[in-house]
Design an enzyme around this catalytic site. Structure first.
Site, PDB file in Angstrom:
ATOM      1  CG  HIS A 159      -3.575 -14.262  -5.865  1.00  0.00           C
ATOM      2  ND1 HIS A 159      -2.289 -14.183  -5.407  1.00  0.00           N
ATOM      3  CD2 HIS A 159      -3.690 -15.476  -6.451  1.00  0.00           C
ATOM      4  CE1 HIS A 159      -1.635 -15.297  -5.718  1.00  0.00           C
ATOM      5  NE2 HIS A 159      -2.467 -16.100  -6.361  1.00  0.00           N
ATOM      6  CB  THR A 161      -3.400  -6.614   3.003  1.00  0.00           C
ATOM      7  OG1 THR A 161      -2.598  -6.625   1.819  1.00  0.00           O
ATOM      8  CG2 THR A 161      -3.613  -5.180   3.456  1.00  0.00           C
ATOM      9  CG  HIS A 176      -2.421  -8.510  -4.853  1.00  0.00           C
ATOM     10  ND1 HIS A 176      -2.420  -8.667  -6.213  1.00  0.00           N
ATOM     11  CD2 HIS A 176      -2.260  -9.754  -4.340  1.00  0.00           C
ATOM     12  CE1 HIS A 176      -2.255  -9.955  -6.510  1.00  0.00           C
ATOM     13  NE2 HIS A 176      -2.162 -10.632  -5.387  1.00  0.00           N
ATOM     14  CG  ASP A 197       2.024 -15.275  -3.295  1.00  0.00           C
ATOM     15  OD1 ASP A 197       1.375 -15.751  -4.253  1.00  0.00           O
ATOM     16  OD2 ASP A 197       1.549 -14.448  -2.496  1.00  0.00           O
TER      17      ASP A 197
HETATM   18  P1  13P Z   1      -3.866  -9.421   0.201  1.00  0.00           P
HETATM   19  O1  13P Z   1      -2.561  -8.958   0.802  1.00  0.00           O
HETATM   20  O2  13P Z   1      -4.603  -8.308  -0.471  1.00  0.00           O
HETATM   21  O3  13P Z   1      -4.704 -10.163   1.163  1.00  0.00           O
HETATM   22  O4  13P Z   1      -3.483 -10.411  -0.983  1.00  0.00           O
HETATM   23  C1  13P Z   1      -2.620 -11.456  -0.732  1.00  0.00           C
HETATM   24  C2  13P Z   1      -2.243 -12.115  -1.991  1.00  0.00           C
HETATM   25  O5  13P Z   1      -3.036 -12.274  -2.898  1.00  0.00           O
HETATM   26  C3  13P Z   1      -0.869 -12.595  -2.089  1.00  0.00           C
HETATM   27  O6  13P Z   1      -0.637 -13.274  -3.272  1.00  0.00           O
END
Ligand code: 13P
Length: 281
Positions: free
Chosen positions: A207, A232, A179, A82
């Protein structure tokens, strides 16, 4: 079932009107809960290792653990890097046995993003791996305002050119998400998503999933999003449940480890249902 590249499942999701979740993972207990949810729900899923995790001293061992879990799963599981930060990091991830890579050149000047993404595509395709790239820039929730985000939104005409010139397999788009924890309520530009979808045939990726409402997820998936990245919320949920479990009279080391597994199992299961991936394996 062997580990599989995410691409065939993303293409099925794209035509089937559902999305495959991509869950980042940082440690073993949460990963075990995640895999329990994947089995509970019979859902194709993507497990992701974040860029900095690939540089950690235990990266190779942790990747081997995830690979082993995926190999004994009875549903298709892909394992993606990622936000890969460089061509070299993408090579390293594939050498560690990940099935696919996301190369994130979204902060680079366009021509550099195109050139680097193309290199990653040439290398990854030679190894049977699929590549996701990001165009426009998905920022951070802690800085969030919809208007400020707009500066980084994906330009549909540029997206068309980007996909053509790079040969990328999936495209992460910036349409209003960010994010981490959002400072203000997130909004999505669904008209922009529709225009990108008209011009681009590869599966589209969202994302910054944590913090969107169920209606926003459903609208984004109906609008053509085939992969949604979430972490998150998984971390916050497990953290809250750990704090509560630590206050229980019989709290113990094992009640803590069980709590992490259970939190990931329940929350990943929730997203697999919400995105329509459950039962699609
Ligand atoms: P979140 O942690 O905001 O859910 O986003 C995850 C993400 O896009 C990882 O690439």
């Amino acid at each position: 079932m062997p580990l599989v590249s995410a691409l065939p499942e993303l293409i099925k999701a794209q035509s089937g009107g559902y999305a495959i979740p991509c869950f980042d993972t940082f440690e073993m207990l949460g990963t075990e809960g995640m895999f329990a949810a994947i089995e509970d729900k019979r859902a194709p899923t993507i497990v992701a290792l974040y860029a900095h995790s690939v540089e950690a001293p235990n990266a190779k061992a942790f990747a081997a653990f995830i690979r082993t879990m995926a190999e004994k799963a009875t549903v298709p599981v892909a394992f993606i890097l990622d936000h890969g930060a460089s061509v070299e990091q993408c090579v390293k991830a594939l050498c560690y046995g990940l099935t696919d890579v996301m190369f994130d050149g979204s902060k680079l000047p366009l021509e550099e993003n195109i050139a680097n993404t193309r290199l990653v595509v040439q290398m990854a395709h030679a190894m049977g791996a699929a590549v996701e790239a990001e165009l426009g820039h998905v920022g951070l929730g802690r800085d969030y305002s919809f208007e400020a985000q707009r500066k980084g939104f994906t330009d549909p005409a540029v997206a068309e050119r980007f996909v053509e010139e790079t040969g990328v397999d999936a495209l992460a788009v910036a349409i209003g998400t960010a994010h981490g924890v959002y400072k203000a309520a997130p909004q999505l530009d669904l008209e922009l998503l529709a225009e990108i979808k008209r011009r681009v045939s590869v599966p589209l990726v969202l994302h910054g999933g944590s913090g969107l409402s169920e209606e926003q997820f459903r609208a984004a998936i109906a609008g053509g999003i085939a992969k949604v990245n979430v972490f998150t919320d998984l971390g916050l949920t497990a953290g809250r449940q750990l704090v509560a479990a630590a206050g229980e009279p019989n709290a113990s080391y094992f009640s803590m480890t069980d709590t992490v597994r259970a939190a990931f199992r329940a929350r990943c299961g929730y997203y697999l249902d919400l995105f329509g991936a459950s039962g699609k394996a």
